[in-house]
Write an enzyme that holds these catalytic residues in place. Structure first.
Site, PDB file in Angstrom:
ATOM      1  N   GLN A 188       0.834  -1.203   0.000  1.00  0.00           N
ATOM      2  CA  GLN A 188       0.000   0.000   0.000  1.00  0.00           C
ATOM      3  C   GLN A 188       0.872   1.257   0.000  1.00  0.00           C
ATOM      4  OE1 GLN A 188      -2.123   0.655   3.673  1.00  0.00           O
ATOM      5  NE2 GLN A 188      -3.625   2.015   2.727  1.00  0.00           N
ATOM      6  N   SER A 227       0.930   6.599   2.452  1.00  0.00           N
ATOM      7  CA  SER A 227       1.627   7.568   3.306  1.00  0.00           C
ATOM      8  C   SER A 227       2.918   8.068   2.668  1.00  0.00           C
ATOM      9  CB  SER A 227       1.973   6.923   4.643  1.00  0.00           C
ATOM     10  OG  SER A 227       0.816   6.437   5.267  1.00  0.00           O
ATOM     11  N   SER A 253      -4.807   7.145  13.158  1.00  0.00           N
ATOM     12  CA  SER A 253      -4.393   7.058  14.567  1.00  0.00           C
ATOM     13  C   SER A 253      -5.609   7.169  15.486  1.00  0.00           C
ATOM     14  CB  SER A 253      -3.412   8.176  14.894  1.00  0.00           C
ATOM     15  OG  SER A 253      -4.111   9.409  14.971  1.00  0.00           O
ATOM     16  N   ASN A 254      -5.424   6.783  16.733  1.00  0.00           N
ATOM     17  CA  ASN A 254      -6.551   6.847  17.666  1.00  0.00           C
ATOM     18  C   ASN A 254      -7.020   8.281  17.897  1.00  0.00           C
ATOM     19  OD1 ASN A 254      -6.428   4.110  17.706  1.00  0.00           O
ATOM     20  ND2 ASN A 254      -6.178   3.917  19.924  1.00  0.00           N
ATOM     21  N   GLU A 255      -6.109   9.236  17.798  1.00  0.00           N
ATOM     22  CA  GLU A 255      -6.528  10.637  17.918  1.00  0.00           C
ATOM     23  C   GLU A 255      -7.452  10.996  16.749  1.00  0.00           C
ATOM     24  OE1 GLU A 255      -3.334   9.644  18.312  1.00  0.00           O
ATOM     25  OE2 GLU A 255      -3.164   9.993  20.468  1.00  0.00           O
ATOM     26  N   GLU A 290     -12.572  -2.080   5.930  1.00  0.00           N
ATOM     27  CA  GLU A 290     -12.092  -3.104   6.843  1.00  0.00           C
ATOM     28  C   GLU A 290     -12.933  -3.190   8.101  1.00  0.00           C
ATOM     29  OE1 GLU A 290      -8.743  -5.514   6.514  1.00  0.00           O
ATOM     30  OE2 GLU A 290      -8.074  -4.029   7.946  1.00  0.00           O
TER      31      GLU A 290
HETATM   32  C1  LIG Z   1       4.212  -0.026  11.385  1.00  0.00           C
HETATM   33  C2  LIG Z   1       3.491   0.860  10.414  1.00  0.00           C
HETATM   34  C3  LIG Z   1       3.046   0.342   9.210  1.00  0.00           C
HETATM   35  C4  LIG Z   1       2.445   1.171   8.270  1.00  0.00           C
HETATM   36  N1  LIG Z   1       2.085   0.643   7.054  1.00  0.00           N
HETATM   37  C5  LIG Z   1       1.644   1.480   6.073  1.00  0.00           C
HETATM   38  C6  LIG Z   1       1.434   1.020   4.736  1.00  0.00           C
HETATM   39  O1  LIG Z   1       1.616  -0.153   4.438  1.00  0.00           O
HETATM   40  N2  LIG Z   1       1.059   1.898   3.799  1.00  0.00           N
HETATM   41  C7  LIG Z   1       0.828   3.216   4.075  1.00  0.00           C
HETATM   42  O2  LIG Z   1       0.466   3.956   3.171  1.00  0.00           O
HETATM   43  N3  LIG Z   1       1.008   3.695   5.326  1.00  0.00           N
HETATM   44  C8  LIG Z   1       1.424   2.862   6.328  1.00  0.00           C
HETATM   45  N4  LIG Z   1       1.650   3.351   7.601  1.00  0.00           N
HETATM   46  C9  LIG Z   1       1.511   4.784   7.836  1.00  0.00           C
HETATM   47  C10 LIG Z   1       0.420   5.165   8.820  1.00  0.00           C
HETATM   48  O3  LIG Z   1      -0.827   5.105   8.240  1.00  0.00           O
HETATM   49  C11 LIG Z   1       0.785   6.551   9.375  1.00  0.00           C
HETATM   50  O4  LIG Z   1       1.841   6.344  10.286  1.00  0.00           O
HETATM   51  C12 LIG Z   1      -0.357   7.201  10.075  1.00  0.00           C
HETATM   52  O5  LIG Z   1      -1.269   7.679   9.143  1.00  0.00           O
HETATM   53  C13 LIG Z   1       0.096   8.377  10.957  1.00  0.00           C
HETATM   54  O6  LIG Z   1       0.876   9.270  10.238  1.00  0.00           O
HETATM   55  P1  LIG Z   1       2.280   9.761  10.770  1.00  0.00           P
HETATM   56  O7  LIG Z   1       3.053   8.568  11.198  1.00  0.00           O
HETATM   57  O8  LIG Z   1       2.873  10.633   9.742  1.00  0.00           O
HETATM   58  O9  LIG Z   1       1.956  10.595  12.068  1.00  0.00           O
HETATM   59  P2  LIG Z   1       1.421  12.097  12.130  1.00  0.00           P
HETATM   60  O10 LIG Z   1       0.256  12.232  11.247  1.00  0.00           O
HETATM   61  O11 LIG Z   1       2.546  13.025  11.967  1.00  0.00           O
HETATM   62  O12 LIG Z   1       0.899  12.130  13.624  1.00  0.00           O
HETATM   63  C14 LIG Z   1       1.725  12.430  14.743  1.00  0.00           C
HETATM   64  C15 LIG Z   1       0.820  12.542  15.946  1.00  0.00           C
HETATM   65  O13 LIG Z   1      -0.094  13.615  15.748  1.00  0.00           O
HETATM   66  C16 LIG Z   1      -1.428  13.173  15.915  1.00  0.00           C
HETATM   67  N5  LIG Z   1      -2.320  13.950  15.058  1.00  0.00           N
HETATM   68  C17 LIG Z   1      -2.175  14.189  13.744  1.00  0.00           C
HETATM   69  N6  LIG Z   1      -3.190  14.932  13.294  1.00  0.00           N
HETATM   70  C18 LIG Z   1      -3.996  15.168  14.352  1.00  0.00           C
HETATM   71  C19 LIG Z   1      -5.219  15.879  14.547  1.00  0.00           C
HETATM   72  N7  LIG Z   1      -5.818  16.507  13.542  1.00  0.00           N
HETATM   73  N8  LIG Z   1      -5.759  15.904  15.789  1.00  0.00           N
HETATM   74  C20 LIG Z   1      -5.158  15.274  16.818  1.00  0.00           C
HETATM   75  N9  LIG Z   1      -4.016  14.605  16.693  1.00  0.00           N
HETATM   76  C21 LIG Z   1      -3.436  14.540  15.483  1.00  0.00           C
HETATM   77  C22 LIG Z   1      -1.380  11.705  15.559  1.00  0.00           C
HETATM   78  O14 LIG Z   1      -2.464  11.010  16.133  1.00  0.00           O
HETATM   79  C23 LIG Z   1      -0.044  11.287  16.161  1.00  0.00           C
HETATM   80  O15 LIG Z   1      -0.200  11.066  17.528  1.00  0.00           O
HETATM   81  C24 LIG Z   1       2.227   2.535   8.565  1.00  0.00           C
HETATM   82  C25 LIG Z   1       2.663   3.034   9.794  1.00  0.00           C
HETATM   83  C26 LIG Z   1       3.283   2.226  10.714  1.00  0.00           C
HETATM   84  C27 LIG Z   1       3.730   2.821  12.016  1.00  0.00           C
END
Ligand SMILES: Cc1cc2nc3c(=O)[nH]c(=O)nc-3n(C[C@H](O)[C@H](O)[C@H](O)COP(=O)(O)OP(=O)(O)OC[C@H]3O[C@@H](n4cnc5c(N)ncnc54)[C@H](O)[C@@H]3O)c2cc1C
Ligand SMILES: Cc1cc2nc3c(=O)[nH]c(=O)nc-3n(C[C@H](O)[C@H](O)[C@H](O)COP(=O)(O)OP(=O)(O)OC[C@H]3O[C@@H](n4cnc5c(N)ncnc54)[C@H](O)[C@@H]3O)c2cc1C
Lengths: 382, 399
Positions: free
Chosen positions: B126, B129, B384-386, B245
């Site tokens: 996928q 991101s 994310s849970n947020e 899902e």
């Molecule tokens: C092990 C793993 C596997 C993954 N596999 C895939 C994959 O196969 N394909 C793919 O495309 N992606 C994948 N992902 C990406 C995943 O979907 C992203 O990590 C996720 O969307 C969060 O984005 P970020 O890590 O950039 O965190 P950020 O978006 O930068 O978030 C950082 C923090 O800010 C909080 N936050 C952000 N926006 C808000 C808001 N508006 N209000 C309150 N809090 C907020 C978040 O909850 C988090 O606590 C994977 C991630 C992990 C960790």
């Protein structure tokens, strides 16, 4: 009442932080941790030159005469930098045993070797079946004329794989779970019959499983009074816990700062994520947990010198519970607030989170000390 | 209201359970029980066993090789699968890109890709991101420019799970940077991982494993026929995919299996003179977790029952409850396992195939700390849970 450091303590703090700032950044730490020995002998020499390895020993023994506050200062700095060198094993644990129970001859020889950094020592006490019970010792030391013969298996010997000498607890009388009947011995790590299996630990340090197969040592290798080592062991573990509490404060403070910094620079939805109130509150809760832990780390450092064993045990148990809870909360939230980046080996917070997790497990976890504290009647008193 | 399964549903459950018992290779089952990673071959082997039975993608329409099971049967199948414990069919294929292809793709795409997905002839990953586009997915920057009958793709994806095994990647790419809303300029493109200009850099996760990657696209030529649906409509397909899902997201089966494992291990592990399971503090924590899990299971069943009356392209915002609570419970089970293992959480044993040395400490203890570390991801990925709480506040509570 005074929570402030005196001038000498401030100088100690500055110089340790300066040394680590210059020579122990995250990349260096990763390289050291990944190296075959898992620590850096040059850094170890630098610690020795600064007097850190002599810190807790009395001036009579050739030490610096530092107390728990000095240890706290060093351990907090080590926690921030995630230092993997065997300070806890060699100086606090093995050194603590020698300092408290060694004969003058043993102290003269071995404390000098520890403090000078020439030799590494480790404390081989834990056994697999013991879980968190310090008195559960099955390893046997059988008297044989002018010798003892040691047989048994020790596990999770911190920094045990590169130690030159081991301090081993073994049973000289009584049953496996009796407090009485345990004795301590100095054993050369390369003695015949000693076999070691070293490994990396989850938090990037080193440990070893050590087997003693009819290891013959002279009677002079006994440390302290035969059969009466348990109070010494318990006391030294308390000192190690106080040191770990301080280390955990460094680990948590560093994770918290990294999180705040990241919240200011990470942008999503057209703004820095630190502007989201839910994250601000999580960071505020982390800060509260950190400060509560810091308070209890100070309390532990103060109480570790308390002569009333029961009072001391209560204080140490309470401190271990608080840092265990705080480590979990701060660690989990630091990862959560970073999103994906903090679940990778490439980012320091991940390593700090792992260290914080293992600190909670070492020498008894939160559940163990909560129960113990309840059995001791709590920490507030009547 | 009758919360029990009907006799037919129970018969169905027994049939599924028996199939897993008889057909899941023991080596794969053992790896899952111990929390170890399974290999690419393990996954392919298992998918082909399921496919031979017609169960590789049971939630797909019958015409594309699915089944006619109702949501309750689908639920039973999935939970039995997780509880076996058997590997979940690789979600990127059967749960993500497959449904997008049969819903929005053209006939040629359906004919070619769907059977290959079911039989794991292609491993999919996928590509949503990006370094700058996590929670704010719509801000993605990877660019696709149409040139004749090709797109030229430049940019970077990250966190690509198991991309190292992948034959194909489905990507969200920006095809119109000038659209009035950023969601409106995105397209859904299928890219062959062997295309020149695609490079992959593994990222080691904190548990020591290799499951995520960065993927770079440098002037990658992608045939225009690999566009799914219409150009610039990709965001709609992505939302459809992300909401799809809903029945599985809580992973209740996994948590149930873990709870049983905790009970087994804590009965064997001594704390002092007694088994740990007799320690009041421990047993009460386990009981409390079981209450949460049971409540979530009932909530999940309500969502499943409700799904019978919902159009399939309208995901239920209540699935956010399942994601939040399900991830928290998964994390809590790994914490309780840490409590069970005690000090022997400490040794790190690298996972290497064919290693002969016995592990340090008990075999069952090896992966417990790594699993705890790794499971922190479940409250971060997939929204994310947020973000899920923001959805509940807006979509359900009207705030
Ligand atoms: C092990 C793993 C596997 C993954 N596999 C895939 C994959 O196969 N394909 C793919 O495309 N992606 C994948 N992902 C990406 C995943 O979907 C992203 O990590 C996720 O969307 C969060 O984005 P970020 O890590 O950039 O965190 P950020 O978006 O930068 O978030 C950082 C923090 O800010 C909080 N936050 C952000 N926006 C808000 C808001 N508006 N209000 C309150 N809090 C907020 C978040 O909850 C988090 O606590 C994977 C991630 C992990 C960790
Ligand atoms: C028993 C009692 C005694 C008090 N005594 C005094 C007194 O001696 N002197 C005095 O000056 N006042 C006093 N107060 C008043 C008190 O300061 C106010 O109740 C308080 O400021 C909250 O204001 P509010 O009740 O209007 O609630 P609101 O401000 O309407 O808040 C409602 C909810 O919204 C939350 N909320 C509001 N703003 C935000 C925000 N920016 N971010 C996140 N959440 C937010 C609140 O936390 C609360 O949960 C007293 C109140 C009580 C209940």
């Amino acid at each position: 009442m005074d929570f402030d450091l005196n001038d000498e303590q401030r100088m100690l703090k500055d110089s340790v932080e300066k040394l680590l700032g210059a020579r122990y950044d995250f990349d260096t730490r990763r390289r050291i941790s990944d190296s075959p020995e898992g620590f850096d002998r040059e850094i170890w020499s630098a610690f020795a030159e600064m007097g850190l390895l002599a810190l807790p020993f009395s001036e009579d023994d050739g030490g610096m005469g530092g107390g728990p506050v000095e240890t706290m200062i060093v351990m907090e700095a080590f926690g921030r930098a995630l230092v993997v060198e065997p300070f806890l094993a060699s100086v606090i644990l093995a050194g603590g045993i020698l300092r408290r129970a060694g004969s003058s001859g043993q102290r003269a020889e071995h404390i000098a070797a520890i403090a000078g950094g020439e030799k590494l020592y480790a404390f081989a006490h834990h056994e697999r079946q013991a879980r968190y019970d310090l008195h559960d010792v099955a390893t046997m030391a059988r008297a044989d004329g002018e010798h003892y013969v040691i047989s048994g298996e020790k596990g999770l010997v911190l920094s045990g794989d590169s130690a030159d000498r081991l301090i081993v607890s073994a049973r000289t009388s009584g049953n496996q779970r009796d407090e009485a009947g345990i004795s301590l011995f100095l054993v050369d790590a390369k003695a015949e019959g000693v076999s070691r299996r070293g490994y990396a630990t989850q938090d990037g340090a080193r440990g070893a499983e050590v087997t003693f197969d009819n290891v013959r040592i002279p009677a002079s290798a006994l440390i302290g009074t035969r059969d009466e080592a348990f109070p010494v062991i318990a006391r030294v573990i308390e000192e190690a816990i106080a040191a770990l509490c301080a280390e955990s404060v460094g680990v948590m403070a560093d994770m918290h700062e990294a999180t705040i910094d990241y919240m200011k620079v990470r942008n999503q939805f057209g703004t820095h994520i630190g502007s989201f109130q839910v994250l601000q509150h999580a960071a505020a809760d982390m800060f509260i947990a950190l400060e509560q832990a810091r308070s209890m780390a100070m309390f532990a450092s103060m109480m570790v010198q308390e002569e009333d064993a029961r009072e001391r045990a209560r204080a140490i148990a309470a401190a271990k519970v608080q840092i265990g809870n705080s480590c979990r909360f701060v660690g989990q939230n630091a990862v959560q607030l970073h999103g994906g980046v903090a679940v990778t080996m490439e980012y320091k917070v991940a390593h700090s989170f792992k260290r914080a997790t293992m600190i909670e497990k070492l020498f008894g976890d939160t559940d163990h000390y909560t129960t113990r504290l309840a059995d001791l009647g709590g920490v507030i008193g009547e | 209201m009758d919360l029990r399964f009907t006799p037919e549903e129970i018969a169905f459950r027994d049939e599924v359970r028996a199939f897993f018992r008889e057909n899941l290779p023991e080596s794969i089952r053992t790896k899952l029980t111990l929390g170890k990673h399974f290999s690419r071959d393990d996954m392919v082997t298992w998918m082909r066993i399921l496919n031979a039975k017609g169960w590789a993608a049971p939630h797909w329409p019958v015409e594309y090789g699915g089944t006619d099971w109702d949501p309750v049967q689908q639920y039973i199948f999935r939970e039995e699968l997780l509880a076996a414990p058997a590997p979940e069919p690789l979600s990127f294929g059967v749960s993500m890109v497959g449904p997008v292809i049969y819903t929005f793709g053209n006939q040629k795409q359906k004919d070619y890709f769907l059977p290959r997905i079911r039989n794991m002839d292609d491993w999919w990953c996928q590509g949503f991101s990006e370094p700058g586009a996590g929670s704010d997915l719509a801000s993605l920057k990877t660019r696709a420019v149409r040139e004749g009958d090709h797109y030229i793709v430049n940019g970077q994806k990250t966190w690509t799970t198991l991309g190292q095994h992948a034959d194909w990647i489905f990507c969200l790419v920006r095809t119109n940077p000038d659209a009035p809303k950023k969601q409106m300029g995105i397209s859904f493109l299928l890219i062959d991982m062997k295309s020149p200009g695609v490079t992959l850099r593994p990222i080691q996760t904190l548990d020591g494993g290799f499951e995520v990657n960065e993927i770079f696209f440098d002037d990658v030529k992608v045939p225009a026929e690999n566009l799914v649906g219409e150009e610039n409509k990709g965001w709609d397909y992505a939302k459809f995919l992300l909401g799809n899902e809903r029945t599985g997201i809580a992973r209740i089966g996994i948590s149930k299996e873990r709870v049983r494992r905790i009970r087994r291990l804590a009965s064997a592990e001594k704390a002092g003179e007694r088994p740990l399971i007799e320690n009041p503090r421990f047993r009460e924590k386990l009981a409390a977790l079981e209450v949460e899990l049971k409540a979530l299971e009932m909530t999940q069943l309500r969502v499943v029952a409700e799904a019978r009356n919902r159009p399939s392209d309208k995901p239920d915002p209540a699935s956010s409850i399942l994601k939040i609570k399900g991830s928290q419970i998964q994390q809590a089970t790994t914490e309780l396992l840490l409590d069970v293992v005690g000090p022997y959480a400490l040794p790190f044993t690298p996972e290497e195939e064919g290693r002969n040395e016995p592990p340090i400490g008990p075999e069952w203890a090896q992966m417990i700390a790594p699993n705890y570390f790794n499971t922190r991801k479940v409250s971060i990925y997939g929204g994310s849970n947020e973000i899920q709480k923001n959805i509940i506040a807006k979509a359900i509570l009207g705030l």
